[in-house]
Design a protein around this motif. Structure first.
Motif, short mmCIF file in Angstrom:
data_model
loop_
_atom_site.label_atom_id
_atom_site.label_comp_id
_atom_site.label_asym_id
_atom_site.label_seq_id
_atom_site.Cartn_x
_atom_site.Cartn_y
_atom_site.Cartn_z
N GLY A 194 0.85 -1.19 0.00
CA GLY A 194 0.00 0.00 0.00
C GLY A 194 0.88 1.23 0.00
O GLY A 194 2.04 1.17 -0.39
N ASN A 195 0.31 2.33 0.46
CA ASN A 195 1.14 3.53 0.56
C ASN A 195 0.70 4.39 1.73
O ASN A 195 -0.43 4.32 2.19
CB ASN A 195 1.14 4.32 -0.76
N GLY A 196 1.64 5.19 2.20
CA GLY A 196 1.41 6.03 3.36
C GLY A 196 0.40 7.14 3.10
O GLY A 196 -0.23 7.62 4.04
N ILE A 197 0.23 7.53 1.83
CA ILE A 197 -0.76 8.57 1.49
C ILE A 197 -2.16 8.08 1.88
O ILE A 197 -2.93 8.80 2.52
CB ILE A 197 -0.71 8.90 -0.02
N ALA A 209 11.76 9.08 -0.25
CA ALA A 209 12.94 9.35 -1.05
C ALA A 209 12.55 9.65 -2.49
O ALA A 209 13.37 10.10 -3.27
CB ALA A 209 13.88 8.15 -1.02
N HIS A 210 11.29 9.38 -2.84
CA HIS A 210 10.84 9.49 -4.23
C HIS A 210 9.78 10.55 -4.45
O HIS A 210 9.35 10.75 -5.57
CB HIS A 210 10.30 8.14 -4.70
N SER A 211 9.35 11.20 -3.43
CA SER A 211 8.32 12.22 -3.55
C SER A 211 8.86 13.54 -3.01
O SER A 211 9.96 13.61 -2.50
CB SER A 211 7.06 11.79 -2.77
N THR A 212 8.05 14.57 -3.12
CA THR A 212 8.44 15.89 -2.60
C THR A 212 7.38 16.38 -1.64
O THR A 212 6.26 15.88 -1.61
CB THR A 212 8.57 16.91 -3.75
N ASP A 213 7.75 17.39 -0.90
CA ASP A 213 6.83 18.02 0.04
C ASP A 213 5.57 18.49 -0.69
O ASP A 213 4.44 18.27 -0.23
CB ASP A 213 7.53 19.19 0.73
N GLU A 214 5.75 19.12 -1.84
CA GLU A 214 4.61 19.65 -2.60
C GLU A 214 3.67 18.54 -3.06
O GLU A 214 2.45 18.67 -2.95
CB GLU A 214 5.10 20.45 -3.82
N LEU A 215 4.23 17.44 -3.59
CA LEU A 215 3.39 16.33 -4.04
C LEU A 215 2.62 15.69 -2.89
O LEU A 215 1.45 15.34 -3.03
CB LEU A 215 4.23 15.27 -4.76
N VAL A 216 3.29 15.55 -1.76
CA VAL A 216 2.62 14.96 -0.59
C VAL A 216 1.50 15.87 -0.12
O VAL A 216 0.39 15.40 0.17
CB VAL A 216 3.64 14.66 0.54
N LYS A 217 1.75 17.18 -0.06
CA LYS A 217 0.71 18.11 0.38
C LYS A 217 -0.50 18.10 -0.55
O LYS A 217 -1.63 18.32 -0.12
CB LYS A 217 1.27 19.52 0.50
N GLU A 218 -0.27 17.84 -1.84
CA GLU A 218 -1.38 17.76 -2.80
C GLU A 218 -2.17 16.46 -2.64
O GLU A 218 -3.33 16.39 -3.01
CB GLU A 218 -0.85 17.83 -4.23
N SER A 219 -1.51 15.43 -2.09
CA SER A 219 -2.10 14.09 -2.04
C SER A 219 -2.78 13.73 -0.73
O SER A 219 -3.63 12.85 -0.70
CB SER A 219 -1.01 13.04 -2.30
#
Length: 121
Positions: A59-62, A84-94
């Motif tokens: 699964g994923n943490g999102i 290690a594969h995502s960014t702060d911005e992508l995580v905040k959008e998700s």
């Protein structure tokens, strides 16, 4: 007893390092290697912070973040995402995480972000 942190990280070495570092800072840490282990073993845990990896084997943490932020008893608990594969911005959008830790992480930066997130609660 110190504040409690729940860590969801599939890499055993990284999880052990995080647990050791946070234990040295007087936090009580419970670690899980997979979403299924977290769901089974994490029931009833009411930590002061969740520290979740984004990419996991089952699964994923999102999705876990959104599940926790939608839960009646866990919605208010701060969540830090790690990747290690995502960014702060992508995580905040998700998802509705309260912060982001890039891997590989600087030890002092990790401890600082954990401490800051704890002050949210």
């Amino acid at each position: 007893m110190g504040k409690r942190i729940c860590v969801l990280e599939d890499d055993d070495d990284i999880r052990e390092v995080i647990e050791m570092l946070l234990n040295e800072e007087a936090y009580e840490v419970t670690g899980f290697a997979s979403v299924s282990d977290f769901v089974k073993g994490g029931k009833g845990l009411m930590p002061d912070l969740f520290l979740l990896d984004v990419m996991l084997p089952d699964g994923n943490g999102i999705d876990v973040c959104e599940m926790l932020k939608s839960g009646e008893h866990t919605a208010y608990i701060p969540i830090l995402m790690m990747s290690a594969h995502s960014t702060d911005e992508l995580v905040k959008e998700s998802c509705r995480a309260d912060g982001f830790v890039a891997k590989p992480f600087d030890i002092d930066e990790l401890i600082r972000k954990v401490s800051q997130a704890m002050s949210i609660n």
